[in-house]
Structure formats: C-alpha cells, structure tokens
Scaffold this active site. Sequence first.
Site, short mmCIF file in Angstrom:
data_model
loop_
_atom_site.label_atom_id
_atom_site.label_comp_id
_atom_site.label_asym_id
_atom_site.label_seq_id
_atom_site.Cartn_x
_atom_site.Cartn_y
_atom_site.Cartn_z
N TYR A 81 23.24 30.04 -4.53
CA TYR A 81 24.07 29.04 -3.45
C TYR A 81 23.77 27.96 -3.72
O TYR A 81 24.52 27.12 -2.91
CB TYR A 81 23.71 29.77 -2.06
CG TYR A 81 24.15 31.19 -1.76
CD1 TYR A 81 25.57 31.68 -1.79
CD2 TYR A 81 22.99 32.28 -1.90
CE1 TYR A 81 26.09 33.09 -1.72
CE2 TYR A 81 23.37 33.49 -1.69
CZ TYR A 81 24.72 34.08 -1.69
OH TYR A 81 24.94 35.17 -1.30
N HIS A 114 29.13 25.52 0.71
CA HIS A 114 28.66 26.42 2.02
C HIS A 114 27.28 25.90 2.13
O HIS A 114 26.92 26.12 3.33
CB HIS A 114 28.77 27.84 1.80
CG HIS A 114 29.08 28.55 3.10
ND1 HIS A 114 29.76 28.10 4.03
CD2 HIS A 114 28.91 29.96 3.43
CE1 HIS A 114 30.02 29.22 5.20
NE2 HIS A 114 29.46 30.00 4.51
N PHE A 119 20.28 33.94 5.96
CA PHE A 119 21.64 33.68 5.43
C PHE A 119 22.83 33.15 6.63
O PHE A 119 22.38 33.52 7.84
CB PHE A 119 22.28 35.27 4.98
CG PHE A 119 21.56 35.35 3.76
CD1 PHE A 119 22.26 35.04 2.40
CD2 PHE A 119 20.51 36.20 3.59
CE1 PHE A 119 21.91 35.35 1.30
CE2 PHE A 119 19.97 36.42 2.11
CZ PHE A 119 20.48 35.92 0.95
N ASN A 148 25.44 33.78 8.29
CA ASN A 148 26.07 34.54 9.29
C ASN A 148 25.27 35.02 10.21
O ASN A 148 25.42 35.36 11.45
CB ASN A 148 26.83 35.82 8.88
CG ASN A 148 28.22 35.29 8.05
OD1 ASN A 148 28.64 34.22 7.81
ND2 ASN A 148 28.76 36.38 7.42
N ASP A 157 28.98 22.79 7.08
CA ASP A 157 30.21 22.64 6.43
C ASP A 157 31.41 22.85 6.92
O ASP A 157 31.35 23.77 8.08
CB ASP A 157 30.44 23.48 4.88
CG ASP A 157 30.17 25.01 5.33
OD1 ASP A 157 29.23 25.40 5.86
OD2 ASP A 157 30.99 25.69 5.04
N ASN A 216 30.97 30.98 10.85
CA ASN A 216 30.44 32.39 11.29
C ASN A 216 28.78 32.13 11.73
O ASN A 216 28.17 32.56 12.19
CB ASN A 216 30.41 33.28 10.34
CG ASN A 216 31.62 34.12 10.03
OD1 ASN A 216 32.15 34.16 10.88
ND2 ASN A 216 31.88 34.61 8.75
#
Length: 252
Positions: free
Chosen positions: A70, A75, A120, A122, A147, A168
């Site tokens: 990532y 993101h 993570f 969420n 973001d 989220n």
Amino acid sequence: MRLLSGASAPRIPCSLLSFPRAMPRRLPVSASRAACRAASSSAAAAAGDGGASAQKPWLFVGLGNPGKVYQGTRHNVGFEMIDVISEAEGISLSSMQFKAMVGKGRIGDTPIMLAKPQTFMNASGESVGQLVSYFKIPLNQVLVMYDDLDLPFAKLRLLPKGGHGGHNGMRSIINHLKQNREFPRLRIGIGRPPGKMDPANFVLRPFNRKEQEELDFAFHRGLEAVRIMVLDGFNKSATYVNTAQSSGMLNR
C-alpha cells in the site's frame, strides 16, 4: 517523501517531560517568530499557575493501510503526511501504542503526538479512540489527515468538524468516539477515478512523477498548517490552508 526547500527549522529549547526533544531543525522566519511567541506565552502561563496543570498534547493522526503493497498509493496520503511532519520535526515514530505507530515530540513549547494506525483503514477508530481516551486529549486537539476523492488532486481542505463523507476510516473514528464529530480534519485531495474505474481500485493506484511533485507541494503546505495550528491556533491555520495558492501558481 522529499521535503521542499525551507520545510525544516530550529526548534525552541525547552523542558520536554515525557515528550522527547527532537534534533534542532530550521523553521521559516515567520514560524520561528511564532514559536518564540508561543514559548513565551506558555512560560508565562506556567509561571501564573505554578505549572500545576500539565499541557495536553496535540494528536495528529494520518490514515492509511500498513504494508509495503500500500506504500505510495492514494489511500495512504494520510500516512505520508505524518511521515513528512516526522522528518521535518525530528520526531521518530518508534513505539507501538494502541495499535498505532506513535511518536512524541514538540513544536515550539507545545507537546504533540504523531500516530499512524496499523489496524487497516476501515478499523482506524479502534486505535484513535483508545489514544484519545488514554491520553485524555480534547477532541479539538485531534487532527485527522486522510485522502478525499471529492477534492481535486493535491488540494487541501482544513475543517473544524464534520461527518465521514463516505470515508470508511473516518466512519470508524466517529463510531469509536461515540458519534462525536467535533474534531478537526485535513482532507487531502486525490481526485476522481478516470472513466468508469472502480473507486476502490483507484485509491490503491500509485502516483506518477508529475503527481508526486504536486503532492510534495501539498505536503509542504500541510506541514506549515500543522505548525501554524500548534503555535497560533486552528483559525489561522484554516485561513492559511483554505486560501492557499495552488502549486501551478508557483511557476507563473
């Protein structure tokens, strides 16, 4: 992340208690003067009350996903914003607390904490909620950076409060703060996906060279916004961010 020229600067010597002193860095002249004013005000306040009340730190949280896959994706611009602050202010994110990489230091005479939740995206609220609760940080001193698909690429927007806007990570934070939305946030524009591309795939795309240059400029402004917020308050920082010129104007 490469910092733009003039991003680093001298720090004011002070007693750091549990917030370790970072290596001296060089601030722009205006920020340095503001730092002196803030240090003087803090010293006067401490003298007035005998230093009995401990100053609560600012908590700056960048949202993203952990793991190399990532890194450098849209993101994760919240993580990158924290990395820029960490490098410029000499604050190492060297400890793991409440499911987040955490660093403690000071800007001027004010204690700050940097955090990158490792839950993570969420589930970001699991970490942020515990940090806020444990350190008893007032919500108006919790800035979340993340973001935003609805802002043009590399544009910043600083707001004092608001909803999750479909993000989220922000949804999770609000849930873990018992639906309280009264905390500031720095939205970092990543633009809309081209054509009919799924937004879920778009946010995991890396940046090209031109985009990275524009993003570096946005991060530099975000760094200055954080310094102004700590030294001179939210309103001055919001004015600076929300009326800032675009990177394209620098080439005129």
